[in-house]
Write a protein that holds these residues in place. Sequence first.
Motif, mmCIF file in Angstrom:
data_model
loop_
_atom_site.group_PDB
_atom_site.id
_atom_site.type_symbol
_atom_site.label_atom_id
_atom_site.label_comp_id
_atom_site.label_asym_id
_atom_site.label_seq_id
_atom_site.Cartn_x
_atom_site.Cartn_y
_atom_site.Cartn_z
ATOM 1 N N GLU A 1 1.737 -6.351 13.929
ATOM 2 C CA GLU A 1 1.983 -5.204 13.064
ATOM 3 C C GLU A 1 3.148 -5.515 12.129
ATOM 4 O OE1 GLU A 1 2.776 -0.375 13.437
ATOM 5 O OE2 GLU A 1 2.540 -1.638 15.222
ATOM 6 N N GLY A 2 2.969 -5.220 10.882
ATOM 7 C CA GLY A 2 3.978 -5.540 9.881
ATOM 8 C C GLY A 2 3.667 -6.818 9.123
ATOM 9 N N GLN A 3 2.700 -7.585 9.618
ATOM 10 C CA GLN A 3 2.312 -8.824 8.947
ATOM 11 C C GLN A 3 1.036 -8.656 8.123
ATOM 12 O OE1 GLN A 3 2.120 -11.584 12.297
ATOM 13 N NE2 GLN A 3 4.158 -12.385 11.777
ATOM 14 N N TYR A 4 0.534 -7.454 8.041
ATOM 15 C CA TYR A 4 -0.689 -7.199 7.273
ATOM 16 C C TYR A 4 -0.661 -5.761 6.762
ATOM 17 C CZ TYR A 4 -2.077 -4.933 11.625
ATOM 18 O OH TYR A 4 -2.121 -4.135 12.739
ATOM 19 N N PRO A 5 -1.299 -5.496 5.640
ATOM 20 C CA PRO A 5 -1.340 -4.128 5.112
ATOM 21 C C PRO A 5 -2.360 -3.287 5.866
ATOM 22 C CG PRO A 5 -2.552 -5.599 3.666
ATOM 23 C CD PRO A 5 -1.930 -6.468 4.721
ATOM 24 N N SER A 6 -2.133 -2.003 5.934
ATOM 25 C CA SER A 6 -3.083 -1.116 6.607
ATOM 26 C C SER A 6 -4.375 -1.034 5.812
ATOM 27 C CB SER A 6 -2.485 0.276 6.772
ATOM 28 O OG SER A 6 -2.192 0.849 5.495
ATOM 29 N N GLY A 7 -5.462 -0.806 6.518
ATOM 30 C CA GLY A 7 -6.753 -0.664 5.852
ATOM 31 C C GLY A 7 -7.339 -1.970 5.364
ATOM 32 N N LEU A 8 -6.862 -3.089 5.885
ATOM 33 C CA LEU A 8 -7.388 -4.394 5.471
ATOM 34 C C LEU A 8 -8.854 -4.496 5.859
ATOM 35 C CD1 LEU A 8 -6.122 -6.931 4.150
ATOM 36 C CD2 LEU A 8 -5.966 -7.914 6.444
ATOM 37 N N LYS A 9 -9.666 -4.998 4.940
ATOM 38 C CA LYS A 9 -11.104 -5.062 5.195
ATOM 39 C C LYS A 9 -11.707 -6.304 4.544
ATOM 40 C CE LYS A 9 -12.292 -2.096 1.262
ATOM 41 N NZ LYS A 9 -10.912 -2.100 0.733
#
Length: 244
Positions: free
Chosen positions: A144-152
């Motif tokens: 957590e914190g290493q990627y943006p939310s809602g990544l698809k």
Amino acid sequence: MKIQERAGGGNNRASAPAQPGVGERLPTPPRERKPALAALAVLLILVGALGATVLVLRAGDRISAIKIEKEIPVGAAVTDDAVTEVLVAADESVNYVEWSQLASLKKLKAKYTIPSGAVAVGEMFAEGTGLPEGKVNVGLSLKEGQYPSGLKPGDSVTAYRVGDAAKSRTGNAEQGSGSTAGAPLVESAQIALVRQAEDGSVNSGTLPVTVTVDKAVAGPLAQAANAGEVALVRLPAGGASDGN
């Protein structure tokens, strides 16, 4: 004289109109026949029967096809737990992959990320890696914190190196020319797969992500990913996605 009166009285009674007997039916007019209406009724019955027959025949004209149950990333092969059997209406214009062809399908690779719920068709798969020339897939395990939310899948991202190694590199760059300070590991990569739990949560506190990049940058990216030192930043929609 009395005899004549009696006779006359009897004649008067005989001349009165006769009344119908009890229980006798009055005459009724003959029924009017309508052959056109009868023919129309028969025609409607035949049309309804024909329609029902066509529906039954169409319902029975089905094939056993393959439905994707778990998202398949670009360049990946089909596995048993990622597919299920489903009945679909036969259509010569659609190149469905039939359930009996599952063994052959496993030898092919996805040409692009195939979402869950799609019915497999031949155009989705190809021999080889299924990736464009010079491209490879690299797996990342992000906290957590290493990627943006809602990544698809389909998103374009930039990969940066984070952690102590990144600080060390930045310090060395500042002592030198500074040209590499803050430089990304990969300018632009494309998300091929994001594997989350069925409820959308992140398993074990980490998010497994597969990215498609140029083969030339795959080594440094894989090394940083192994050390847990990769962070992704999503690029704006319509941004570069060449995987450099």
